[in-house]
Motif scaffolding. Structure first.
Motif, PDB file in Angstrom:
ATOM      1  N   TYR A 106     -42.841  12.318  25.714  1.00 41.93           N
ATOM      2  CA  TYR A 106     -42.228  11.460  26.729  1.00 41.93           C
ATOM      3  C   TYR A 106     -43.254  10.989  27.766  1.00 41.93           C
ATOM      4  N   HIS A 107     -44.383  11.686  27.907  1.00 41.27           N
ATOM      5  CA  HIS A 107     -45.454  11.218  28.796  1.00 41.27           C
ATOM      6  C   HIS A 107     -46.029   9.917  28.259  1.00 41.27           C
ATOM      7  N   LEU A 108     -46.244   9.868  26.960  1.00 37.62           N
ATOM      8  CA  LEU A 108     -46.731   8.648  26.321  1.00 37.62           C
ATOM      9  C   LEU A 108     -45.704   7.536  26.468  1.00 37.62           C
ATOM     10  N   ASP A 109     -44.457   7.848  26.209  1.00 34.46           N
ATOM     11  CA  ASP A 109     -43.390   6.842  26.290  1.00 34.46           C
ATOM     12  C   ASP A 109     -43.303   6.231  27.682  1.00 34.46           C
ATOM     13  N   SER A 110     -43.431   7.063  28.714  1.00 36.89           N
ATOM     14  CA  SER A 110     -43.322   6.538  30.081  1.00 36.89           C
ATOM     15  C   SER A 110     -44.496   5.612  30.413  1.00 36.89           C
ATOM     16  N   LEU A 111     -45.684   5.907  29.890  1.00 32.31           N
ATOM     17  CA  LEU A 111     -46.833   5.030  30.131  1.00 32.31           C
ATOM     18  C   LEU A 111     -46.703   3.722  29.361  1.00 32.31           C
ATOM     19  N   LYS A 112     -46.147   3.790  28.173  1.00 27.76           N
ATOM     20  CA  LYS A 112     -45.977   2.578  27.361  1.00 27.76           C
ATOM     21  C   LYS A 112     -44.983   1.606  27.997  1.00 27.76           C
ATOM     22  N   GLN A 113     -44.083   2.104  28.832  1.00 24.47           N
ATOM     23  CA  GLN A 113     -43.092   1.248  29.489  1.00 24.47           C
ATOM     24  C   GLN A 113     -43.696   0.409  30.616  1.00 24.47           C
ATOM     25  N   ILE A 114     -44.861   0.773  31.096  1.00 28.21           N
ATOM     26  CA  ILE A 114     -45.478   0.071  32.228  1.00 28.21           C
ATOM     27  C   ILE A 114     -45.679  -1.406  31.920  1.00 28.21           C
ATOM     28  N   THR A 115     -46.134  -1.725  30.720  1.00 30.37           N
ATOM     29  CA  THR A 115     -46.424  -3.127  30.394  1.00 30.37           C
ATOM     30  C   THR A 115     -45.165  -3.960  30.209  1.00 30.37           C
ATOM     31  N   ASP A 116     -44.011  -3.310  30.130  1.00 28.32           N
ATOM     32  CA  ASP A 116     -42.755  -4.054  29.994  1.00 28.32           C
ATOM     33  C   ASP A 116     -42.265  -4.581  31.334  1.00 28.32           C
ATOM     34  N   ILE A 117     -42.874  -4.136  32.425  1.00 23.85           N
ATOM     35  CA  ILE A 117     -42.443  -4.522  33.769  1.00 23.85           C
ATOM     36  C   ILE A 117     -43.443  -5.527  34.336  1.00 23.85           C
ATOM     37  N   HIS A 118     -42.914  -6.612  34.873  1.00 24.68           N
ATOM     38  CA  HIS A 118     -43.781  -7.657  35.431  1.00 24.68           C
ATOM     39  C   HIS A 118     -43.413  -7.905  36.877  1.00 24.68           C
ATOM     40  N   PRO A 119     -44.366  -8.005  37.776  1.00 26.95           N
ATOM     41  CA  PRO A 119     -45.793  -7.814  37.551  1.00 26.95           C
ATOM     42  C   PRO A 119     -46.107  -6.348  37.251  1.00 26.95           C
ATOM     43  N   ILE A 120     -47.224  -6.132  36.597  1.00 32.51           N
ATOM     44  CA  ILE A 120     -47.560  -4.797  36.097  1.00 32.51           C
ATOM     45  C   ILE A 120     -47.761  -3.775  37.214  1.00 32.51           C
ATOM     46  N   ASP A 121     -48.186  -4.226  38.398  1.00 33.34           N
ATOM     47  CA  ASP A 121     -48.376  -3.264  39.484  1.00 33.34           C
ATOM     48  C   ASP A 121     -47.056  -2.591  39.877  1.00 33.34           C
ATOM     49  N   VAL A 122     -45.940  -3.293  39.736  1.00 36.85           N
ATOM     50  CA  VAL A 122     -44.623  -2.693  39.997  1.00 36.85           C
ATOM     51  C   VAL A 122     -44.354  -1.589  38.970  1.00 36.85           C
TER      52      VAL A 122
END
Length: 180
Positions: A106-122
């Motif tokens: 789930y640590h990997l999964d949570s990091l992979k979700q970052i690029t799904d949010i725009h802008p990425i800094d959010v």
């Protein structure tokens, strides 16, 4: 056996200078983003910086993301899903070989979700907040009003570095300008 200590140099530090230099630089950068992010988001990231464990794989990735959060291309590269998966599997293979606890998926999964949010800094800010909540649960809190005012007024001029291996061991090399 007698050990003699010879002091070759000294320097007095202000209280605000006895802090991790990299984390202070990052906190200054985050503080400067008050115009693009709401105060609550900034407080959550500052809470992350206060609690971060640099040895934690996921936390270290989020820390790198915060360092370049204002550069969308670099952030996309760091949080590329294939790259993350490769690093995750390499880390777990290394941990398995040395008998260390494996990093949960789930640590990997949570990091992979970052690029799904725009802008990425959010997405990076949200991942930082999620890490604190999952790691420290109800003991983690955002800065209170007094701490927040002190943070806003602070020079954030930390000069020491903290060993990533032993977070309680300080390194004063930067204070005396000794090259690595």
């Amino acid at each position: 056996m007698v050990l003699h200590i010879q002091i070759v140099n000294y320097k007095y530090l202000k209280g605000s200078q006895i802090a991790d230099r990299k984390l202070c630089n990052l906190a200054r950068k985050v503080r400067s983003q008050k115009t693009t992010h709401n105060e609550t988001s900034i407080k959550k990231v500052i809470r992350f910086l206060a609690y971060v464990n640099k040895q934690d794989w996921r936390a270290s990735k989020i820390l790198k993301g915060l360092e370049i959060s204002d550069n969308e291309k670099k952030a996309q590269k760091i949080f590329n899903k294939e790259t993350l998966e490769n690093e995750f599997h390499k880390q777990n293979q290394s941990r398995e070989a040395t008998g260390k606890e494996l990093i949960p998926s789930y640590h990997l999964d949570s990091l992979k979700q970052i690029t799904d949010i725009h802008p990425i800094d959010v997405g990076i800010f949200r991942a930082a907040d999620d890490w604190v909540i999952e790691t420290y649960q109800e003991t983690a809190r955002i800065p209170n009003e007094n701490e927040w005012k002190r943070f806003l007024a602070s020079p954030l001029d930390g000069t020491i570095s903290i060993s990533p291996a032993l977070q309680w061991r300080y390194n004063f090399r930067n204070v005396f300008q000794v090259p690595s």
